[in-house]
Design a protein around this motif. Structure first.
Motif, short mmCIF file in Angstrom:
data_model
loop_
_atom_site.label_atom_id
_atom_site.label_comp_id
_atom_site.label_asym_id
_atom_site.label_seq_id
_atom_site.Cartn_x
_atom_site.Cartn_y
_atom_site.Cartn_z
N ARG A 120 70.83 15.36 25.01
CA ARG A 120 72.07 16.60 24.64
C ARG A 120 72.89 15.61 24.27
O ARG A 120 73.75 16.28 23.12
CB ARG A 120 72.18 17.24 26.08
N ILE B 127 64.64 19.56 23.00
CA ILE B 127 64.68 20.93 23.67
C ILE B 127 66.25 21.56 23.54
O ILE B 127 66.41 22.81 23.11
CB ILE B 127 64.88 20.69 25.16
N ALA B 128 67.11 20.67 23.63
CA ALA B 128 68.59 21.01 23.28
C ALA B 128 68.74 21.76 21.61
O ALA B 128 69.39 22.82 21.60
CB ALA B 128 69.52 19.93 23.65
N SER C 98 66.42 23.08 19.91
CA SER C 98 65.86 24.30 19.72
C SER C 98 66.56 25.36 20.73
O SER C 98 66.53 26.55 19.99
CB SER C 98 64.25 24.18 20.80
N GLU C 99 67.29 25.03 21.51
CA GLU C 99 68.04 26.03 22.26
C GLU C 99 69.38 26.39 21.38
O GLU C 99 69.79 27.82 21.11
CB GLU C 99 68.61 25.52 23.54
N TYR D 200 69.22 29.59 18.88
CA TYR D 200 69.57 30.85 19.21
C TYR D 200 71.04 31.25 19.50
O TYR D 200 71.44 32.36 19.75
CB TYR D 200 68.96 31.14 20.93
#
Length: 313
Positions: free
Chosen positions: A177, A305-306, A308-309, A312
């Motif tokens: 992150r 993951i971060a 992809s978040e 949104y």
């Protein structure tokens, strides 16, 4: 993962391991390179013959790119640079000195040169000196640091505004992150030091590694600005140092108390009382000693993951 930094070093991930004194031998550097990042041998704690040995062992331990970090304030600098050339090292990170001094020499031998800075002013000077990339290191970083006390969050966009060459963010970065945040701010990649101290391959003493896991928020501080600013863990050495400050100690008295080999005593030999224990503020977020391969995979997984978040938002 493709970007300017990955292309510059011919690596898989834009992750650079800090070339930390007493922590960054060939085992750590080769492990990081084998895991897809760029490993650095820390020349600052090595005599010239020891550096040559580590370079040779690193070449046997990995067929991936690796580099050497050279603090230019140390003695034997000319001998060290000649060894780097003789051994065919392709990447050199310089710090603690004027980049004009050695950049043209190194580049003349086909070496990619990166310089470490703590301000946008010196980033621009390094670019003008002809370096290929910049490491901008914020106030949060462990070890020797800038006097400006500029945090990574503010330093990276200010440096990005000044330079056009690849930019590596350092200081307070140990997770995927944080890596993503640095790149959103304008960095092309990150350099991590403290996170790699807590690895099996680090040459740090096991007692130092275990202490690092216990460090909490506020347990590190930047001190010794009169000599060379350094961020370290608050231990008995630090407490005694503060007592000297309270008595109004001058530079010579501080230098006498610091003495020689204080960092080696702490980080390499494991003297947690009298040693100088250099780590960054991010140590409060590190809870385990793991293999380099596990560390890099975890960082990249969290990064993805971060990212992809963010889609949104």
């Amino acid at each position: 993962m493709k970007n300017k930094l990955v292309d510059l070093f011919n690596i898989q991930y834009p992750i650079v391991q800090g070339g930390m004194i007493w922590n960054s031998g060939y085992k750590l550097a080769s492990a990081v390179s084998n895991a897809g990042g760029l490993g650095l041998i820390g020349a600052g704690s090595m005599y010239p013959d020891v550096l040559r040995e580590h370079i040779q062992k690193c070449k046997k331990a990995t067929d991936k790119p690796f580099g050497v970090n050279v603090p230019m304030l140390y003695p034997n600098i000319e001998e060290i640079m000649n060894i780097i050339v003789e051994e065919g090292v392709k990447i050199v990170f310089t710090s603690a000195g004027n980049p004009k001094t050695w950049t043209s020499f190194l580049k003349g031998h086909g070496i990619t040169v990166v310089h470490v800075v703590s301000s946008s002013k010196f980033a621009l000077k390094a670019q003008e000196a002809g370096v290929d990339a910049i490491v901008a290191e914020g106030f949060e970083a462990g070890g020797h640091n800038g006097r400006e006390e500029t945090t990574t969050l503010t330093l990276i966009p200010m440096v990005r505004e000044k330079i056009s060459i690849p930019l590596i963010a350092a200081g307070g970065i140990a997770t995927g992150r944080a890596m993503l945040a640095a790149m959103v701010l304008g960095a092309d990649g990150v350099q991590m030091g403290t996170r790699f101290i807590a690895s099996h391959e680090s040459s740090a003493h096991d007692s130092f590694k275990q202490l690092l896991l216990q460090v909490q928020e506020g347990d590190t501080t930047l001190t010794l600005k009169e000599l060379a600013p350094v961020r370290l863990i608050k231990n008995e050495f630090y407490t005694n140092l503060q007592a000297l400050y309270a008595k109004g100690a001058n530079t010579e008295e501080l230098k006498a108390y610091l003495g020689r080999g204080r960092a080696k005593k702490g980080m390499f030999e494991g003297d947690l009382i009298e040693g100088e224990l250099e780590v960054g503020q991010i140590s409060g977020l590190i809870n385990s000693v793991e293999s380099v391969d596990t560390i890099v995979k975890s960082i990249i997984k969290e990064f993805e993951i971060a990212k992809s978040e963010l889609a949104y938002l």
